[in-house]
Design a protein around this motif. Structure first.
Motif, mmCIF file in Angstrom:
data_model
loop_
_atom_site.group_PDB
_atom_site.id
_atom_site.type_symbol
_atom_site.label_atom_id
_atom_site.label_comp_id
_atom_site.label_asym_id
_atom_site.label_seq_id
_atom_site.Cartn_x
_atom_site.Cartn_y
_atom_site.Cartn_z
ATOM 1 N N GLY A 157 0.797 -1.224 0.000
ATOM 2 C CA GLY A 157 0.000 0.000 0.000
ATOM 3 C C GLY A 157 0.824 1.264 0.000
ATOM 4 N N ARG A 158 1.844 1.318 0.866
ATOM 5 C CA ARG A 158 2.671 2.530 0.955
ATOM 6 C C ARG A 158 3.401 2.775 -0.355
ATOM 7 N NH1 ARG A 158 8.006 3.686 2.020
ATOM 8 N NH2 ARG A 158 8.397 5.748 2.989
ATOM 9 N N ARG A 159 4.002 1.725 -0.893
ATOM 10 C CA ARG A 159 4.749 1.887 -2.130
ATOM 11 C C ARG A 159 3.825 2.304 -3.275
ATOM 12 N NH1 ARG A 159 8.535 -2.737 -4.798
ATOM 13 N NH2 ARG A 159 6.543 -3.712 -5.315
ATOM 14 N N HIS A 160 2.660 1.705 -3.356
ATOM 15 C CA HIS A 160 1.710 2.044 -4.414
ATOM 16 C C HIS A 160 1.301 3.513 -4.318
ATOM 17 C CE1 HIS A 160 -1.200 1.198 -7.519
ATOM 18 N NE2 HIS A 160 -2.186 1.669 -6.772
ATOM 19 N N GLU A 161 1.048 3.978 -3.091
ATOM 20 C CA GLU A 161 0.670 5.380 -2.883
ATOM 21 C C GLU A 161 1.789 6.318 -3.333
ATOM 22 O OE1 GLU A 161 0.567 8.543 0.779
ATOM 23 O OE2 GLU A 161 0.556 6.392 1.224
ATOM 24 N N ILE A 162 3.037 5.995 -2.955
ATOM 25 C CA ILE A 162 4.170 6.847 -3.313
ATOM 26 C C ILE A 162 4.393 6.847 -4.820
ATOM 27 C CG2 ILE A 162 6.662 7.156 -3.084
ATOM 28 C CD1 ILE A 162 6.405 6.140 -0.205
ATOM 29 N N GLN A 163 4.276 5.673 -5.445
ATOM 30 C CA GLN A 163 4.460 5.606 -6.890
ATOM 31 C C GLN A 163 3.455 6.482 -7.628
ATOM 32 O OE1 GLN A 163 6.366 1.110 -7.344
ATOM 33 N NE2 GLN A 163 4.227 1.437 -7.853
ATOM 34 N N ARG A 164 2.210 6.466 -7.168
ATOM 35 C CA ARG A 164 1.185 7.298 -7.810
ATOM 36 C C ARG A 164 1.508 8.785 -7.630
ATOM 37 N NH1 ARG A 164 -3.668 5.089 -9.249
ATOM 38 N NH2 ARG A 164 -4.833 6.924 -8.573
#
Length: 247
Positions: free
Chosen positions: A90-97
């Motif tokens: 979740g954290r990585r996905h949020e940062i990537q977006r």
């Protein structure tokens, strides 16, 4: 001991001073654009890849697409973190977006029709502010990429339309501080990640209160301080890029 004396030290910088920043571009011989950025004790490696294939949702469109990926190495922190293999993190996905939205705002993608730009940001060392440092490193890598395209004759017009950067800003006790390190981030009453241009145009703001609600005027002070800090950081980054020889 006063309450203020318990606050994390700033290693000689004032509340409104960002951490020292340096960048070296062209560090990856295999990538058409790359940059190694150091901000305080946080280090980011960013690379750019151009794929001659449109993103599925951009087929038939007049513009290309830019997407970003973010990862943290296992010993980027004090304790080893498991290697991030799960793309649904979740954290990585949020940062990537966030990185994708920020960096897309800087590029005229009409120059890259039927192509996809990938910006990969890897955290080598983490001491707070990894997402904002990744945006800065990504911008530097895109600068390197575009410089190479111009010098090689593959493009005649500079495709970066905005100088996009980011900074963290937090409320530590009653004091507003810019560019929080890990020790400061842990104790902040509120903190924001402000993404903006070097001219003060806002792209995105993430964050909020950590220990209960804050006043509207406090939030606006954080936001305004962050926007001004981005201008300063982008000026510093611009000086770093200017002294690096073109390719």
């Amino acid at each position: 001991m006063t309450a203020s004396s318990k606050l994390p030290a700033r290693e000689g910088r004032s509340a409104l001073d960002p951490r020292p920043l340096s960048v070296k571009r062209g560090v990856n011989p295999h990538a058409p654009g790359s940059a190694h950025l150091i901000m305080g004790h946080t280090e980011i490696l960013a690379t750019v890849t151009l794929e001659d294939k449109p993103a599925p949702h951009m087929r038939g469109k007049k513009e290309g697409w830019l997407t970003a990926e973010y990862a943290m190495l296992p010993r980027a922190t004090n304790d080893r973190q498991a290697r991030e293999r799960n793309l649904q993190n979740g954290r990585r996905h949020e940062i990537q977006r966030l990185l994708g939205r920020a960096l897309r705002a800087s590029v005229d993608l009409s120059h890259f029709r039927n192509q996809t730009i990938y910006v990969d940001c890897d955290v080598l060392v983490a001491d707070g502010g990894t997402r904002v440092a990744s945006i800065l490193a990504g911008h530097a890598a895109l600068h390197d990429f575009c410089d190479r395209l111009i010098h090689s004759g593959r493009l005649s017009d500079w495709p970066l339309t905005h100088k996009v950067g980011a900074i963290s800003v937090g409320l530590i006790g009653e004091e507003i501080r810019v560019d929080l390190d890990y020790a400061e981030d842990k104790v902040a009453r509120a903190d924001l990640n402000v993404v903006a241009t070097d001219t003060g145009l806002i792209i995105e703001v993430q964050g909020g209160a950590e220990e209960g609600p804050i006043r509207q005027e406090e939030y606006m002070q954080l936001l305004n301080t962050g926007v001004e800090a981005v201008k300063g950081v982008m000026a510093q980054l611009g000086r770093e890029l200017a002294v690096i020889q073109g390719v």
